[in-house]
Enzyme design. Structure first.
Site, short mmCIF file in Angstrom:
data_model
loop_
_atom_site.label_atom_id
_atom_site.label_comp_id
_atom_site.label_asym_id
_atom_site.label_seq_id
_atom_site.Cartn_x
_atom_site.Cartn_y
_atom_site.Cartn_z
N HIS A 126 -52.18 34.08 -63.08
CA HIS A 126 -52.68 34.37 -61.73
C HIS A 126 -52.07 33.35 -60.79
O HIS A 126 -51.87 32.20 -61.17
CB HIS A 126 -54.22 34.26 -61.72
CG HIS A 126 -54.85 34.86 -60.51
ND1 HIS A 126 -54.95 34.21 -59.31
CD2 HIS A 126 -55.43 36.08 -60.33
CE1 HIS A 126 -55.55 34.99 -58.44
NE2 HIS A 126 -55.84 36.13 -59.03
N ASP B 72 -57.90 41.79 -64.65
CA ASP B 72 -57.25 43.08 -64.93
C ASP B 72 -57.05 43.32 -66.41
O ASP B 72 -56.82 44.45 -66.83
CB ASP B 72 -55.89 43.14 -64.23
CG ASP B 72 -56.06 43.20 -62.74
OD1 ASP B 72 -56.97 43.91 -62.29
OD2 ASP B 72 -55.31 42.52 -62.03
N1 ACO Z 1 -46.55 36.67 -69.13
C1 ACO Z 1 -45.62 35.81 -69.59
N2 ACO Z 1 -45.17 34.74 -68.91
C2 ACO Z 1 -45.71 34.53 -67.70
C3 ACO Z 1 -46.71 35.37 -67.17
C4 ACO Z 1 -47.15 36.46 -67.94
N3 ACO Z 1 -48.09 37.29 -67.49
N4 ACO Z 1 -47.08 34.91 -65.94
C5 ACO Z 1 -46.34 33.82 -65.72
N5 ACO Z 1 -45.50 33.58 -66.80
C6 ACO Z 1 -44.59 32.45 -66.97
C7 ACO Z 1 -43.33 32.63 -66.15
O1 ACO Z 1 -42.33 33.31 -66.85
C8 ACO Z 1 -42.98 31.21 -65.84
O2 ACO Z 1 -42.39 30.66 -66.98
P1 ACO Z 1 -41.18 29.59 -66.85
O3 ACO Z 1 -41.81 28.36 -66.26
O4 ACO Z 1 -40.68 29.41 -68.25
O5 ACO Z 1 -40.17 30.22 -65.95
C9 ACO Z 1 -44.34 30.51 -65.65
O6 ACO Z 1 -45.25 31.29 -66.45
C10 ACO Z 1 -44.83 30.49 -64.20
O7 ACO Z 1 -44.78 31.80 -63.71
P2 ACO Z 1 -44.76 32.23 -62.18
O8 ACO Z 1 -44.23 33.63 -62.10
O9 ACO Z 1 -44.10 31.16 -61.37
O10 ACO Z 1 -46.31 32.21 -61.82
P3 ACO Z 1 -46.95 32.85 -60.54
O11 ACO Z 1 -48.16 32.03 -60.24
O12 ACO Z 1 -45.98 33.05 -59.44
O13 ACO Z 1 -47.34 34.31 -61.09
C11 ACO Z 1 -48.50 36.31 -61.53
C12 ACO Z 1 -48.59 34.84 -61.03
C13 ACO Z 1 -47.55 37.12 -60.63
C14 ACO Z 1 -49.90 36.93 -61.47
C15 ACO Z 1 -47.96 36.32 -63.00
O14 ACO Z 1 -48.77 35.48 -63.81
C16 ACO Z 1 -47.85 37.72 -63.59
O15 ACO Z 1 -46.86 38.40 -63.36
N6 ACO Z 1 -48.89 38.15 -64.36
C17 ACO Z 1 -48.89 39.50 -64.92
C18 ACO Z 1 -49.34 40.51 -63.88
C19 ACO Z 1 -50.84 40.46 -63.61
O16 ACO Z 1 -51.65 40.44 -64.53
N7 ACO Z 1 -51.20 40.45 -62.32
C20 ACO Z 1 -52.61 40.45 -61.91
C21 ACO Z 1 -52.92 39.29 -61.07
S1 ACO Z 1 -54.67 39.26 -60.77
C22 ACO Z 1 -54.95 40.30 -59.49
O17 ACO Z 1 -54.09 40.67 -58.73
C23 ACO Z 1 -56.39 40.75 -59.25
#
Ligand code: ACO
Length: 441
Positions: free
Chosen positions: A309, A367
């Site tokens: 998140h 979610d």
């Molecule tokens: N699965 C695997 N790896 C992940 C995930 C995930 N769901 N989320 C983040 N990471 C990893 C990234 O690859 C990154 O790794 P790295 O440092 O090796 O490059 C690190 O964790 C940081 O990730 P960011 O993308 O910078 O984190 P950010 O805070 O921008 O992303 C987000 C948040 C978009 C929600 C992300 O976690 C994601 O895509 N999750 C899956 C989609 C989801 O469930 N969304 C619902 C959000 S809740 C809502 O809207 C009510």
């Protein structure tokens, strides 16, 4: 809203030979903020913050999130306590008015909502103008925006009484409109609201009753629906709420502002993630396939949907309540041994113990479980975001109302850093030699 931010010292910003004093403010809880409102006038420089990751766009007294600790408070009350002990209508009162109601205030508020559940009969014609296969969110954007054409007596945003009646109308009518969007998409007749039923029970009846037989609301499903609405009611300055505030900052009427919020929520990065999580669990299919899938996530082949998140870097407090609700619903519909739930629970266990996820602070978000729960309740995936919009309407209204009464409120107008062409002279068509149009202009 009465402004309550307090001065908490000053920071000094040095640019070249000049030094600027930037006031620091503190809120009740959470990080302090730097006041940069005068920075452009003093220094001729903007700040640059796409996605507003370091920018507080307003003062608010409604919802507080501490993403590192996994805390979500509405008017100071933790979401898990509210979800366990309160109900959606009481939460609506709390979000809108700032305090929990007395028994008398609650009864009056509930009765006012009940009196506004019907929609103008003419509004049904709007539905008939849509294709049957229209996405229900497309219908929601259109029909909610159209409410401004029906309720002329609640469009003056400077009149507190009109603002209040518009708020009640929106909270009361949004379940009716959402259920109509669903019924229209499956070719069934609209079901009128029943004011003797509670808010969530009435909504389930409007979605699932048919004229050919009696419909008895299942109390487990009604309670689950109510919890799901509570868990989605407000989440401070997220994309759709900021959209509502931005639209409202120009003085636009409340129905138009909420329609703008629904449009923003429709995007897959915001409201559509539960659908993606459900699809992922279905694709994994069985507990045996989890190790291979997790390896794929770690090698960045896929993302673990329903995990991570932008704000929560700890367990999303709503996910815990959602997990419990999910179990209750699956037990009730007789799929306590549901394969997909087993995959979800095993995947959660594996991910929470794997250094890849632990080091990146990736925890399940709301979610992860909401898609499975809604599917078991009988909702098709296209309705998931509609239910989110229904629940979030009260949060949008509370935030819109707070903004409208904030003495420091201004029309929202971000700035930019311009990297396009400098000034150049127009060239007539006959003198132009090569076409160099930007493909993404
Ligand atoms: N699965 C695997 N790896 C992940 C995930 C995930 N769901 N989320 C983040 N990471 C990893 C990234 O690859 C990154 O790794 P790295 O440092 O090796 O490059 C690190 O964790 C940081 O990730 P960011 O993308 O910078 O984190 P950010 O805070 O921008 O992303 C987000 C948040 C978009 C929600 C992300 O976690 C994601 O895509 N999750 C899956 C989609 C989801 O469930 N969304 C619902 C959000 S809740 C809502 O809207 C009510």
């Amino acid at each position: 809203m009465e402004n309550k931010i307090q001065a908490n010292g000053e920071a000094k910003l040095t640019i070249g030979d000049a030094t600027y004093d930037l006031p620091i403010y503190k809120g009740e809880i959470g990080p302090d903020v730097l006041d940069i409102r005068k920075l452009y006038a003093q220094s001729d420089m903007f700040t640059f913050d796409p996605g507003f990751t370091s920018t507080a766009s307003c003062e608010s007294q409604i919802t507080y999130i501490d993403g590192d600790k996994g805390v979500l408070l509405h008017r100071g009350y933790p979401i898990d306590q509210l979800a366990e002990e309160s109900n959606f209508v009481e939460l609506c009162y709390l979000l809108l008015k700032g305090e929990l109601p007395t028994a008398g205030e609650y009864a009056e508020f509930k009765s006012r909502i009940n009196q506004h559940t019907m929609v103008h009969d003419q509004l049904s014609n709007f539905f008939r103008g849509f294709r049957r296969d229209a996405h229900p969110m497309a219908i929601m954007v259109g029909v909610v925006g159209a409410l401004s054409a029906f309720y002329h007596d609640s469009l003056d945003i400077n009149d507190p009484k009109q603002r209040e009646i518009a708020s009640i109308r929106l909270i009361a009518k949004i379940p009716t409109i959402a259920a109509m969007a669903y019924k229209y998409s499956i070719g069934q007749p609209f079901v009128s609201p029943r004011n003797d039923l509670d808010y969530s029970a009435n909504f389930l009846r409007m979605c699932f009753a048919v004229p050919a037989e009696d419909y008895v609301v299942n109390p487990v499903m009604a309670r689950a629906m109510d919890r799901i609405f509570m868990l989605h009611a407000d989440h401070e300055q997220n994309a759709s709420t900021s959209t509502v505030r931005l639209a409202g900052s120009s003085g636009a009427n409340p129905f138009a502002c909420i329609a703008a919020g629904i449009a923003c929520l429709w995007g897959p990065a915001h409201g559509g993630a539960n659908e993606a999580a459900l699809n992922m669990l279905n694709e994994i299919g069985s507990v045996d396939n989890i190790p291979e899938f997790v390896e794929g996530v770690k090698s960045k082949k896929y993302r673990l949907m329903g995990f991570g998140h932008r704000v929560y870097k700890n367990y999303d407090p709503r996910a815990k309540v959602m997990q419990k609700t999910c179990h209750e619903v699956l037990n009730e519909v007789g799929s306590g041994e549901d394969k997909i739930l087993q995959v979800a629970m095993e995947l959660e266990k594996v991910a929470l113990n794997d250094p890849y996820f632990v080091e990146r602070k990736l925890y399940p978000n709301i979610d992860f479980y909401s898609g499975i729960t809604l599917k078991a309740m009988g909702f098709p995936t296209e309705m998931f975001t509609v239910l989110f919009a229904l629940a979030r309407t009260v949060g949008w209204i509370a935030q819109w109302d707070e903004m409208t009464t904030d003495p420091s409120q201004k029309i929202g107008r971000p700035r930019q850093i311009y990297t396009g062409h400098g000034q150049r002279d127009y060239v007539s068509l006959s003198e132009r030699k090569t076409g160099k149009a930007l493909t993404n202009a």
